[in-house]
Write an enzyme that holds these catalytic residues in place. Sequence first.
Site, mmCIF file in Angstrom:
data_model
loop_
_atom_site.group_PDB
_atom_site.id
_atom_site.type_symbol
_atom_site.label_atom_id
_atom_site.label_comp_id
_atom_site.label_asym_id
_atom_site.label_seq_id
_atom_site.Cartn_x
_atom_site.Cartn_y
_atom_site.Cartn_z
ATOM 1 N N HIS A 1 22.720 -11.283 -1.411
ATOM 2 C CA HIS A 1 22.815 -11.018 -3.218
ATOM 3 C C HIS A 1 22.369 -12.604 -3.294
ATOM 4 O O HIS A 1 23.053 -13.714 -4.452
ATOM 5 C CB HIS A 1 24.784 -11.602 -2.570
ATOM 6 N N TYR B 1 28.921 -15.990 6.378
ATOM 7 C CA TYR B 1 28.677 -16.596 5.482
ATOM 8 C C TYR B 1 29.188 -18.198 5.658
ATOM 9 O O TYR B 1 27.634 -18.734 5.086
ATOM 10 C CB TYR B 1 29.967 -16.750 4.311
HETATM 11 C C1 HEM Z 1 28.589 -7.941 7.973
HETATM 12 C C2 HEM Z 1 29.075 -7.961 7.376
HETATM 13 C C3 HEM Z 1 28.305 -8.382 6.285
HETATM 14 C C4 HEM Z 1 27.425 -9.623 6.108
HETATM 15 C C5 HEM Z 1 26.137 -9.699 7.178
HETATM 16 C C6 HEM Z 1 27.674 -9.872 4.765
HETATM 17 C C7 HEM Z 1 26.153 -11.265 4.601
HETATM 18 C C8 HEM Z 1 26.442 -11.927 3.428
HETATM 19 C C9 HEM Z 1 25.771 -12.763 3.651
HETATM 20 C C10 HEM Z 1 25.013 -13.299 4.294
HETATM 21 C C11 HEM Z 1 26.110 -12.774 1.864
HETATM 22 C C12 HEM Z 1 25.580 -14.514 1.226
HETATM 23 C C13 HEM Z 1 26.812 -16.055 1.410
HETATM 24 C C14 HEM Z 1 26.086 -17.376 1.199
HETATM 25 O O1 HEM Z 1 25.552 -17.906 1.655
HETATM 26 O O2 HEM Z 1 27.110 -17.909 0.230
HETATM 27 C C15 HEM Z 1 26.981 -12.486 1.227
HETATM 28 C C16 HEM Z 1 27.396 -12.589 0.488
HETATM 29 C C17 HEM Z 1 28.433 -11.971 -0.152
HETATM 30 N N1 HEM Z 1 28.665 -10.177 0.539
HETATM 31 FE FE1 HEM Z 1 28.472 -9.967 2.100
HETATM 32 N N2 HEM Z 1 28.657 -9.287 3.994
HETATM 33 C C18 HEM Z 1 28.868 -8.700 4.906
HETATM 34 C C19 HEM Z 1 30.261 -7.421 3.998
HETATM 35 C C20 HEM Z 1 30.283 -7.331 2.815
HETATM 36 C C21 HEM Z 1 31.368 -6.789 2.130
HETATM 37 C C22 HEM Z 1 31.988 -5.568 3.056
HETATM 38 C C23 HEM Z 1 31.203 -6.518 0.894
HETATM 39 C C24 HEM Z 1 32.137 -6.063 -0.010
HETATM 40 C C25 HEM Z 1 33.241 -7.023 -0.199
HETATM 41 C C26 HEM Z 1 30.249 -8.406 0.576
HETATM 42 C C27 HEM Z 1 30.060 -8.278 -0.612
HETATM 43 C C28 HEM Z 1 29.976 -9.789 -0.700
HETATM 44 C C29 HEM Z 1 29.128 -10.465 -2.334
HETATM 45 C C30 HEM Z 1 29.672 -10.022 -3.258
HETATM 46 C C31 HEM Z 1 28.780 -11.118 -2.054
HETATM 47 C C32 HEM Z 1 28.013 -12.446 -3.185
HETATM 48 C C33 HEM Z 1 28.938 -13.454 -3.090
HETATM 49 C C34 HEM Z 1 28.637 -14.618 -4.372
HETATM 50 O O3 HEM Z 1 28.559 -14.477 -4.879
HETATM 51 O O4 HEM Z 1 28.839 -15.872 -3.118
HETATM 52 N N3 HEM Z 1 29.906 -8.423 1.914
HETATM 53 N N4 HEM Z 1 27.242 -11.570 1.996
#
Ligand code: HEM
Length: 312
Positions: A32, A301
């Site tokens: 993202h 995260y």
């Molecule tokens: C093992 C599962 C997952 C991994 C490895 C993962 C990985 C990541 C990482 C690395 C980030 C960036 C975090 C940051 O630097 O602040 C992120 C952001 C995000 N993830 Fe995931 N994620 C997972 C599961 C999910 C799930 C289930 C959702 C569903 C709701 C999701 C939705 C998001 C969203 C919307 C963002 C952006 C948040 C923002 O705008 O700061 N993720 N994710």
Amino acid sequence: MPSELSNPHLSVDIVDTIEHLKGTHAGYRRAHARGVCYDAVFTPSGEAGVLTTAAHLQSDPVSATVRFSHTDTNPHLSDGDRAVRGFATKFHLADGTNTDLIAVNLDRFVASTPANFLGLLRAGEPDPTTGAPDLDTVKTYLGSHPEAGPGLAAARVIPTPVSYVTNTYWAIHAFLWRDADGNVRPVKYRWVPDSDVENVTAEEAATWTAEHLTAELAERLKGGPAGFTLKVQLGEEGDNTDDSTQVWPSDRTEITAGRLEITAEAADQEHWADQSFDPNLLTPGIEASDDPILAARSTIYAVSYDRRIHKR
Ligand code: HEM
């Protein structure tokens, strides 16, 4: 032995593997990466107040910050590229604390545990001779993890929305609501847009400028706020709370917890881009379920946050 849920090595492995497969964009989220932040106001309906003591779900409106995003690790992709879209909300509570709710435009995830997610990433490793994932390896993974199939199939054909605000978004995991008497029940969240759900064809999306969705929403907001209703599905006895690849039956009772109005692009985009949205940043009255993916997301995260904040 650390459990899988809190295992920091597994979280580092996952982020390292994402970087290995997708490359690194210094200073950006490891997923993202591309996003825009907005000012918003959330007004609770009052319906949730008997089921949870959470402050923002009682009666008074609270301000909020929303970040819409594009799931890829590359911040320079175009808005017209096919992608899952994110909708992260930070509610600013009257006592000075925040609570987050993070959703995407898919109703289920592609893995039921962090270890399985790592296995799925590794199965997609490009073959050095062809440069493409080895289909037999992917098939073998899917054969032993059929639960990944529906989420992957939906992500593969996910349409490009006309606007960030013409999408439905799901928080996917179950959370637990606790009422004033201590009763606990599982719930799942869904944001439903005021606008119709509307998508464009791949041909039309291919003509877009990179920042099309940001420009579209700026134009739309000139005509007034863009709204979403927060719908909450109430889980029943036997509904699973620990597997994000599964959805609950559609006939579960659903209440309206409130309405979010997005009013304007946030003035300080850099400040908000540097913040972290965390699905486990909860407030009294809301607790995490036993979903292992939910549990692992905070450490994953935090690894991504640490790297991007240090401009790595
Ligand atoms: C093992 C599962 C997952 C991994 C490895 C993962 C990985 C990541 C990482 C690395 C980030 C960036 C975090 C940051 O630097 O602040 C992120 C952001 C995000 N993830 Fe995931 N994620 C997972 C599961 C999910 C799930 C289930 C959702 C569903 C709701 C999701 C939705 C998001 C969203 C919307 C963002 C952006 C948040 C923002 O705008 O700061 N993720 N994710």
